[in-house]
Design a protein around this motif. Sequence first.
Motif, PDB file in Angstrom:
ATOM      1  N   ILE A 182      13.024  20.128  35.513  1.00  0.00           N
ATOM      2  CA  ILE A 182      13.841  18.683  36.189  1.00  0.00           C
ATOM      3  C   ILE A 182      14.937  18.922  36.968  1.00  0.00           C
ATOM      4  CG2 ILE A 182      14.865  16.691  35.282  1.00  0.00           C
ATOM      5  CD1 ILE A 182      13.461  16.802  32.579  1.00  0.00           C
ATOM      6  N   ALA A 183      15.828  20.035  36.456  1.00  0.00           N
ATOM      7  CA  ALA A 183      16.915  20.403  37.136  1.00  0.00           C
ATOM      8  C   ALA A 183      16.673  20.872  38.616  1.00  0.00           C
ATOM      9  CB  ALA A 183      17.753  21.645  36.296  1.00  0.00           C
ATOM     10  N   ASN A 184      15.767  21.521  38.777  1.00  0.00           N
ATOM     11  CA  ASN A 184      15.294  22.089  40.057  1.00  0.00           C
ATOM     12  C   ASN A 184      14.692  20.954  41.018  1.00  0.00           C
ATOM     13  OD1 ASN A 184      16.142  24.719  40.198  1.00  0.00           O
ATOM     14  ND2 ASN A 184      14.429  25.519  39.148  1.00  0.00           N
ATOM     15  N   PHE A 205      23.172   8.994  44.897  1.00  0.00           N
ATOM     16  CA  PHE A 205      24.034   9.527  43.991  1.00  0.00           C
ATOM     17  C   PHE A 205      25.451   9.256  44.259  1.00  0.00           C
ATOM     18  CE2 PHE A 205      20.538  12.416  45.336  1.00  0.00           C
ATOM     19  CZ  PHE A 205      19.887  12.473  44.348  1.00  0.00           C
ATOM     20  N   PHE A 235      26.756  26.751  40.588  1.00  0.00           N
ATOM     21  CA  PHE A 235      25.460  27.182  40.511  1.00  0.00           C
ATOM     22  C   PHE A 235      24.716  27.230  41.850  1.00  0.00           C
ATOM     23  CE2 PHE A 235      21.127  24.739  40.390  1.00  0.00           C
ATOM     24  CZ  PHE A 235      20.511  25.845  39.822  1.00  0.00           C
ATOM     25  N   ALA A 287      24.093  20.627  34.183  1.00  0.00           N
ATOM     26  CA  ALA A 287      22.763  20.105  34.307  1.00  0.00           C
ATOM     27  C   ALA A 287      22.962  18.484  34.571  1.00  0.00           C
ATOM     28  CB  ALA A 287      22.069  20.122  33.037  1.00  0.00           C
ATOM     29  N   ILE A 306      19.085  12.098  33.383  1.00  0.00           N
ATOM     30  CA  ILE A 306      17.961  11.178  33.814  1.00  0.00           C
ATOM     31  C   ILE A 306      18.418   9.905  33.353  1.00  0.00           C
ATOM     32  CG2 ILE A 306      15.600  10.768  33.425  1.00  0.00           C
ATOM     33  CD1 ILE A 306      14.949  13.493  32.984  1.00  0.00           C
ATOM     34  N   TYR A 344      20.699   8.496  35.897  1.00  0.00           N
ATOM     35  CA  TYR A 344      19.937   8.295  37.170  1.00  0.00           C
ATOM     36  C   TYR A 344      19.199   7.181  37.174  1.00  0.00           C
ATOM     37  CZ  TYR A 344      16.665   9.106  40.742  1.00  0.00           C
ATOM     38  OH  TYR A 344      15.785   9.143  41.731  1.00  0.00           O
ATOM     39  N   VAL A 375       8.830  12.026  41.072  1.00  0.00           N
ATOM     40  CA  VAL A 375       9.907  11.516  40.313  1.00  0.00           C
ATOM     41  C   VAL A 375       9.433  11.159  38.925  1.00  0.00           C
ATOM     42  CG1 VAL A 375      11.748   9.965  39.941  1.00  0.00           C
ATOM     43  CG2 VAL A 375      11.249  10.821  42.208  1.00  0.00           C
ATOM     44  N   PHE A 420      14.493  17.634  40.586  1.00  0.00           N
ATOM     45  CA  PHE A 420      14.589  15.973  40.450  1.00  0.00           C
ATOM     46  C   PHE A 420      15.277  15.556  41.757  1.00  0.00           C
ATOM     47  CE2 PHE A 420      16.013  12.072  38.947  1.00  0.00           C
ATOM     48  CZ  PHE A 420      15.136  11.636  37.964  1.00  0.00           C
ATOM     49  N   ALA A 421      16.264  16.220  41.954  1.00  0.00           N
ATOM     50  CA  ALA A 421      17.101  15.769  43.177  1.00  0.00           C
ATOM     51  C   ALA A 421      16.552  15.595  44.546  1.00  0.00           C
ATOM     52  CB  ALA A 421      18.332  16.595  43.243  1.00  0.00           C
ATOM     53  N   ILE A 468      20.463  17.618  30.119  1.00  0.00           N
ATOM     54  CA  ILE A 468      19.708  16.798  31.198  1.00  0.00           C
ATOM     55  C   ILE A 468      18.987  15.692  31.198  1.00  0.00           C
ATOM     56  CG2 ILE A 468      17.528  18.128  30.816  1.00  0.00           C
ATOM     57  CD1 ILE A 468      17.880  18.989  33.750  1.00  0.00           C
ATOM     58  N   LEU A 517       8.356  13.739  36.849  1.00  0.00           N
ATOM     59  CA  LEU A 517       9.576  14.477  36.320  1.00  0.00           C
ATOM     60  C   LEU A 517      10.364  13.749  34.881  1.00  0.00           C
ATOM     61  CD1 LEU A 517      11.087  15.882  39.542  1.00  0.00           C
ATOM     62  CD2 LEU A 517      10.092  17.302  37.627  1.00  0.00           C
ATOM     63  N   ILE A 518      10.196  12.335  35.348  1.00  0.00           N
ATOM     64  CA  ILE A 518      10.821  11.614  34.134  1.00  0.00           C
ATOM     65  C   ILE A 518       9.867  11.594  32.777  1.00  0.00           C
ATOM     66  CG2 ILE A 518      11.542   9.291  33.532  1.00  0.00           C
ATOM     67  CD1 ILE A 518      12.435   8.878  36.073  1.00  0.00           C
ATOM     68  N   PHE A 576      25.527  14.783  42.049  1.00  0.00           N
ATOM     69  CA  PHE A 576      24.970  15.702  43.238  1.00  0.00           C
ATOM     70  C   PHE A 576      25.648  16.821  43.802  1.00  0.00           C
ATOM     71  CE2 PHE A 576      22.710  16.052  47.481  1.00  0.00           C
ATOM     72  CZ  PHE A 576      21.715  16.508  46.989  1.00  0.00           C
ATOM     73  N   LEU A 584      23.459  17.203  38.394  1.00  0.00           N
ATOM     74  CA  LEU A 584      22.770  17.773  39.297  1.00  0.00           C
ATOM     75  C   LEU A 584      22.052  16.482  40.317  1.00  0.00           C
ATOM     76  CD1 LEU A 584      20.994  20.640  38.028  1.00  0.00           C
ATOM     77  CD2 LEU A 584      22.371  20.903  39.690  1.00  0.00           C
ATOM     78  N   PHE A 585      21.762  15.414  39.549  1.00  0.00           N
ATOM     79  CA  PHE A 585      21.223  14.250  40.130  1.00  0.00           C
ATOM     80  C   PHE A 585      21.684  13.108  39.908  1.00  0.00           C
ATOM     81  CE2 PHE A 585      19.039  14.218  35.961  1.00  0.00           C
ATOM     82  CZ  PHE A 585      18.472  15.278  35.968  1.00  0.00           C
TER      83      PHE A 585
END
Lengths: 273, 282, 295
Positions: free
Chosen positions: A225-227, C148, C251, C223, C135, C138, A238, A229-230, C131, A241-242, C230, C226-227
Motif C-alpha cells: 500500500i505504501a509503495n 492530495f 524516506f 506511512a 487510506i 484518502y 486503487v 497507492f500514491a 497506514i 490496494l484498498i 503526499f 504518503l498518500f
Amino acid sequence: MFQDSIDAREAFGWKFIFSNEWDPVKEKFGALPFIFGTVVSSVLALLLALPVSIGVAVFLNEIVNKTLRTPLSFLIEILAAIPSIIYGFWGIFVLAPFMRSTVQPFLQSTLGFLPFFKGTPYGTGLLTAAIILAIMITPIITAITRDVLKAIPTAQREAAYALGATKWEAIKMALLNARSGILGASVLGLGRAIGETMAVTMVIGNRAEISASLFEPAYTMASVIANEFAEASGNLHVSALIEVGLILFAVTFIINSFARLLIYSFTRKTEGK
Amino acid sequence: MEEEKLNIISLPVEDDKEIIPEMEVIEAEQGGREFEVETKNLSVSFNGRPAISDINLSVRKQTATAIIGPSGCGKSTFLRALNFMHDMIPKSKVTGEIIINKHSISEYDTVDLRKKVGMVFQKPNPFPKMSIFENVVSGLKMNGNKDKKNLNEVAENCLKHAGLWEEVKDRLKEPAVSLSGGQQQRLCIARTIAVSPEIILMDEPTSALDPISTQKIEELIFNLKKEFTILVVTHNMQQAARVSDHTAFFYMGKLVEYSRTRRMFTNPKEKLTEEYITGKFG
Amino acid sequence: MEETVQQYTSVFAKPKNLRRRKIVNSTMLFLCVVAAIISILPLFYIFFYTTKSGISSLNWDFFTQMPKPVGEAGGGMANGIIGTLILVSLGSVIGIPVGVMAGIYVTEYSGGLFSNLVKFVTDVLSGVPSIIIGIFAYGVIVIPMQGFSTIAGSFALGILMVPTITRITEEMLKLVPQSLREASLALGVSRWKTTLQIVLRTASGGIITGILLAIARAAGETAPLLFTAFGNRFWSTDLNQPIASLPVQIFNYAISPFEDWHNQAWAGALVLILLVFVVNLIVRIVTRDKFANKV
C-alpha cells in the motif's frame, strides 16, 4: 473503505486472497504474496522478540535495583517511541549490510541444508525485516509483561521462597501464572508487527513472490500500500490496494480485540483475588 | 403530634432535668427551634443490598448532632444521602423522604441543595492546584462570583470563622497542600462555610488528625453550631459527648437510639447502646 | 489458592539436586541480563549511527534552506520542517480536543453503554496500523477533494493522536482522588464545572505530557502521509496543496541512490530522534514529580 474496494471484489471475488499473481500492468491482482510476507515476517519477529522481552521484563522487575531500573526502562520506552522511518533507514544502511556480510553467510554455512536458509544473501529480505520488527515490538511486549508480572501478588512469590525455591524457580512460577497475560502481550505485539509499514517497506525487498527461503525479498500488505497507492494506475489498482488495506484492517482488528480481551481478563482476575 | 404519627423517634421527655439544671436552659433554647433536617423511612441500598433502612430522624436548627456506631453500620451512608452524594455511585438506590428546611429534597435542584448542605470529609481534601485563598473561595468562584473585593472579604471572614486566619493570613497565595493536616481540614471547613450553607455534614472530620488538631476542630464545631446545623459522624465517643447536643446510635443499618447526648452517655435506653458505649463491642 | 499450593508442592516435592537447581537459577538470571543488553543495544547503535552520519549535515542551513537538486552539496529541509509543523499543528487542533473529551467522557461519565463503546473504539483504534488511517483519510478527504492536500495529512495525523491522548487523559483522570470531586460537588458546584475546573485542572500536568507524547509520535509518522499530504519538493503553505514533511522527505532521500541526500536524511533522522528523546525525557521528569508529590 469497503465501498472503495468494491471494484476489486467484483473483479476477483475470493480469488483475490488466494491468487499469488500481482501485476499492475496486466491488471491482475492477487493478495496472497502480501499475506504470506506479512504473516511470516510478523510471526518470525514475534518468535525472536518474545524470549528477549520476557527476559527484559524479568530483569527489570525482579533482578535489577531501583537506581538502574529507572534509566533502563526509560531507554526501552525510547525504543518504542523512535519513528519507524528511522528504524527502516538504519535497517537499510546498517543492518542489511551486516546481514549480507556476516549473519547470512554464517547461517548458510551452518544451517544451509534447511530450505529456509537457501538462496542468495541480498541482505534485505524476510529475515532482516523480521529482525527489525522484533526490535520494534520488544518494548511493547516488555511493557505489558511487566504490568502483568506486577499484577501477581507478592505473597505468591514469598510463598515460593518460603518453600525453598530459588529465585528463578519463583520467577518461573510467576511467569506460569501470568501466561495468559503474556499471551495477550505477544498477540498485541504481533498486531503491531503486522501493521508496521515504513521500516518493513525499506528492508523487505519488495518483491511479490512466495519463497521458502528467509533470505529472499518479499512484500507485506502494509508495504505494498505504501509503495503503490500514491501512484496507482487505474481504478482497479486503487481498488485492489484498498481491499488489501481492508484485509489488513480486519486482521489487526481481530488480533487486537483478542489481545485486549486476554489482558483485561487477566488483570481483572488477579485484581479480584 | 405529627411526629408521633410518622413514627419518628422523638426527643425524649426530659427526666434528667432536675439532675442537670443547665439542660433546662438548653432545652428552652432549642425546644422552640424548627426542624432543619428530617428523614422519613429513609433507606439506601447498593446493588440491591441495603446499607441503611427506615431511618427516621429529625434534627433541630443550629444544634450539633453526633452519629455514632461501629464500622459499616451505615452512618456515613446516612450522611451522604442528605447531600445526594449517592447519585455519584452507580447502582445505588435511595428511598423514603428527606426534608430539608420544610421542603422535600425532591423539590430541590441537586446543585442548589448542595449549596445549602455543605460537607466536610474524613480526609482533608483541599484542591491541590489551588492556593489557600483560591480554595476558600473556590465554591463561590466556580458558581460565578467574580467580585474581587467580596471574595477577599469572604475569605478573611471564613478563615477567621475556621480559626485559621492568624496562621495563614500572610501566606494566602501559597498552595493549600503546604498546610499541615489539621490546617487543611480547617481550610476545608472554611471552604464549606464560604458558600454559606445552613447545614454542615461532617464525615469523621478528625479521624485522620493528631490529638491537638482534633481538639481545635472540636472547638470549632462547638462554635459553628451557633450559626449552622451540624451533623457529625464520629468513631470517637468522647468526641460525640464533647461536641454534640444529640446523639444517634446506628447499628447494622438501623437507628437504634436517638436522644440527648448527655442522656445517651449516662443512661441509655437500649441495651445495645449501653454495650457499645461501654466498649463491649465496636 | 489451592491450585497454587499444589503447583508449588508438585515442584518442590521432587527431590532435586540443589546444585543443579542453583546452576539453572544463575544461568536463567544471566540470560535475563543478556536479554536486557540485547534489547538496549539497537537503541545505542541507532543513536550512535544517526548522530555520526547526521551531525555533519545538521547545521543552520538544514533548518533554513530549501532542498538542493541532486549533485549540489548543501541545502536543507526547511520545507519539510515547516510542513511537519503545519501538519502536526493542524492535526493537534483535531486530535487534542477529541482525545481529551473522549478521555473525560470515558472516566467521568463511565458505566453507560456509550462510554464503554467509546473505550472499546479507542482501544481498537490504537491498534489500527497507521497506514490504514492513511487510506481512511484518502477515502474521506483526498477523493472528494480530488487531490492530495495538507488538510488530508493533518486529518490522518489528528486521528492517529486521538487514542494516545484519550488513554493518557483517562489514566490521569483516574488518578484524581474521588474525594476532590465530592468536595467540589458538596460546595454546590455543578458536575461539568467540577470536571472542568477541579478534575481537569488537577490532572492537567499529566494530560499535557500525554499530548506531548502524541505530538512527538505524530511528527515521526510517515506511512499515513504518503498518500494524504503526499510530499512536495517546494515551499508550500497552501492547505489545499500537497505539502512536504520531514519523515516523508527522509524516506524519499533514504531510498534514493545519492550520497548527499543520504546525509541530509540522516540529519533529518537525528532531528526526529532528538525530538522524541527530549519529549520522553520531559514526560518522565514531569510524571516522576507527580508521583513524588502524591497529587
